[in-house]
Design an enzyme around this catalytic site. Sequence first.
Site, mmCIF file in Angstrom:
data_model
loop_
_atom_site.group_PDB
_atom_site.id
_atom_site.type_symbol
_atom_site.label_atom_id
_atom_site.label_comp_id
_atom_site.label_asym_id
_atom_site.label_seq_id
_atom_site.Cartn_x
_atom_site.Cartn_y
_atom_site.Cartn_z
ATOM 1 N N ASP A 1 47.525 -17.961 50.871
ATOM 2 C CA ASP A 1 46.811 -16.739 51.261
ATOM 3 C C ASP A 1 45.463 -16.671 50.544
ATOM 4 O O ASP A 1 44.662 -15.762 50.783
ATOM 5 C CB ASP A 1 47.661 -15.478 51.042
ATOM 6 C CG ASP A 1 48.027 -15.253 49.582
ATOM 7 O OD1 ASP A 1 47.716 -16.111 48.735
ATOM 8 O OD2 ASP A 1 48.636 -14.198 49.289
ATOM 9 N N SER A 2 45.171 -17.676 49.692
ATOM 10 C CA SER A 2 43.807 -17.866 49.167
ATOM 11 C C SER A 2 42.829 -18.032 50.328
ATOM 12 O O SER A 2 41.620 -17.872 50.158
ATOM 13 C CB SER A 2 43.754 -19.089 48.245
ATOM 14 O OG SER A 2 44.388 -20.200 48.860
ATOM 15 N N ASP B 1 52.218 -19.537 53.205
ATOM 16 C CA ASP B 1 52.263 -18.539 52.139
ATOM 17 C C ASP B 1 52.440 -17.161 52.771
ATOM 18 O O ASP B 1 51.594 -16.730 53.568
ATOM 19 C CB ASP B 1 50.916 -18.603 51.392
ATOM 20 C CG ASP B 1 50.999 -18.061 49.987
ATOM 21 O OD1 ASP B 1 52.094 -17.690 49.547
ATOM 22 O OD2 ASP B 1 49.938 -18.050 49.323
ATOM 23 N N LYS C 1 56.287 -19.790 51.113
ATOM 24 C CA LYS C 1 56.200 -19.481 49.678
ATOM 25 C C LYS C 1 56.130 -17.971 49.526
ATOM 26 O O LYS C 1 55.451 -17.309 50.316
ATOM 27 C CB LYS C 1 54.949 -20.119 49.068
ATOM 28 C CG LYS C 1 54.737 -19.742 47.601
ATOM 29 C CD LYS C 1 53.614 -20.516 46.955
ATOM 30 C CE LYS C 1 52.250 -19.928 47.180
ATOM 31 N NZ LYS C 1 52.057 -18.556 46.704
ATOM 32 N N GLU D 1 55.705 -14.827 46.387
ATOM 33 C CA GLU D 1 55.395 -14.538 44.986
ATOM 34 C C GLU D 1 56.439 -13.591 44.403
ATOM 35 O O GLU D 1 56.913 -12.699 45.099
ATOM 36 C CB GLU D 1 54.014 -13.867 44.882
ATOM 37 C CG GLU D 1 52.865 -14.772 45.275
ATOM 38 C CD GLU D 1 51.492 -14.130 45.060
ATOM 39 O OE1 GLU D 1 51.417 -13.024 44.480
ATOM 40 O OE2 GLU D 1 50.503 -14.743 45.489
ATOM 41 N N GLU E 1 51.960 -20.560 37.913
ATOM 42 C CA GLU E 1 50.498 -20.375 37.855
ATOM 43 C C GLU E 1 50.065 -19.721 36.544
ATOM 44 O O GLU E 1 50.616 -18.689 36.130
ATOM 45 C CB GLU E 1 50.027 -19.518 39.051
ATOM 46 C CG GLU E 1 48.514 -19.279 39.025
ATOM 47 C CD GLU E 1 47.906 -18.830 40.342
ATOM 48 O OE1 GLU E 1 48.616 -18.771 41.359
ATOM 49 O OE2 GLU E 1 46.682 -18.551 40.336
HETATM 50 O O1 KIV Z 1 47.267 -18.921 47.894
HETATM 51 C C1 KIV Z 1 47.218 -19.976 47.229
HETATM 52 O O2 KIV Z 1 46.350 -20.846 47.455
HETATM 53 C C2 KIV Z 1 48.206 -20.180 46.193
HETATM 54 C C3 KIV Z 1 48.080 -21.384 45.319
HETATM 55 C C4 KIV Z 1 46.902 -21.302 44.463
HETATM 56 C C5 KIV Z 1 49.318 -21.673 44.567
HETATM 57 O O3 KIV Z 1 49.083 -19.391 46.049
#
Ligand code: KIV
Length: 277
Positions: free
Chosen positions: A44-45, A83, A113, A115, A182
Amino acid sequence: MKKTTVKAFREMKGGRKLSMLTAYDASMARLLDGAGIDALLVGDSLGMVALGYDSTLPVTMEEMLHHAAAVSRGAERALVIGDMPFGSYQISPEQAVSNGIRFIKEGGCAAVKIEGGEEVCGTVRALVRAGVPVIGHIGLTPQTAGQLGGYKVQGKDLAAARKLLDDARALEAAGVFGLVLEAMPAQLAAVITEAVSMPTVGIGAGPHCDGQVLVIQDLLGLFEKFTPTFVKQYVNLAPEIKAAVQSYISEVESGAFPGPEHSFASKENFRALLSGA
Ligand code: KIV
């Protein structure tokens, strides 16, 4: 090379180190896949490095699925992980399962993924039970960075370190097949890595994890707003891209581009044939 499956990823615990990078589109996914990356995280970056948001919080399921599907089309061998964005799994395990399934069906992902630590274990269980493989993410969790005091290293005192170790064990029991660590001290990441049976993938968590992940824009020097201290920039492409674009602009302005080699010729004399048409 063989496709990286969730099972193959899990079996890499303690063996060859895993490499993971983020990707957000098909052409980059194809390049990273061709270079031999084990796993591609559609992080989600995306919101910060590709969509221009100030944080990951505004990213929607629709945006994530659009980019996840593109990455899946570009990746042949790498394990593609979607994510789950903020708000897509916090309301109820049912909501998480429904969105997790969308990542598999519409995003073409092999896994998702999420969090969080002990508080998301019920959700992890529900996803795994529904057939959606899950990788966890603890330490600095950007979706809740506000509650953690900002984008800061986590687990620096004994109580915080113990909580992260407990979170890792709880996620293992809930059924995650991997765990992103992280921004935490390298020694703590080493302890967690030794304590759990699934691979840990570090980002700002030192060299003792079972693998590493970076945001591709950071590795390539494509995101100029800020670079976290734990990032290694392998190449600085931003100045090269700007120089190339400046050359293009000046060649367009001078008429040097396009040259004959970039133009289509014809045997016909269109000037004469079309005069007065
Ligand atoms: O969103 C993302 O890119 C991440 C990674 C940095 C682990 O969660």
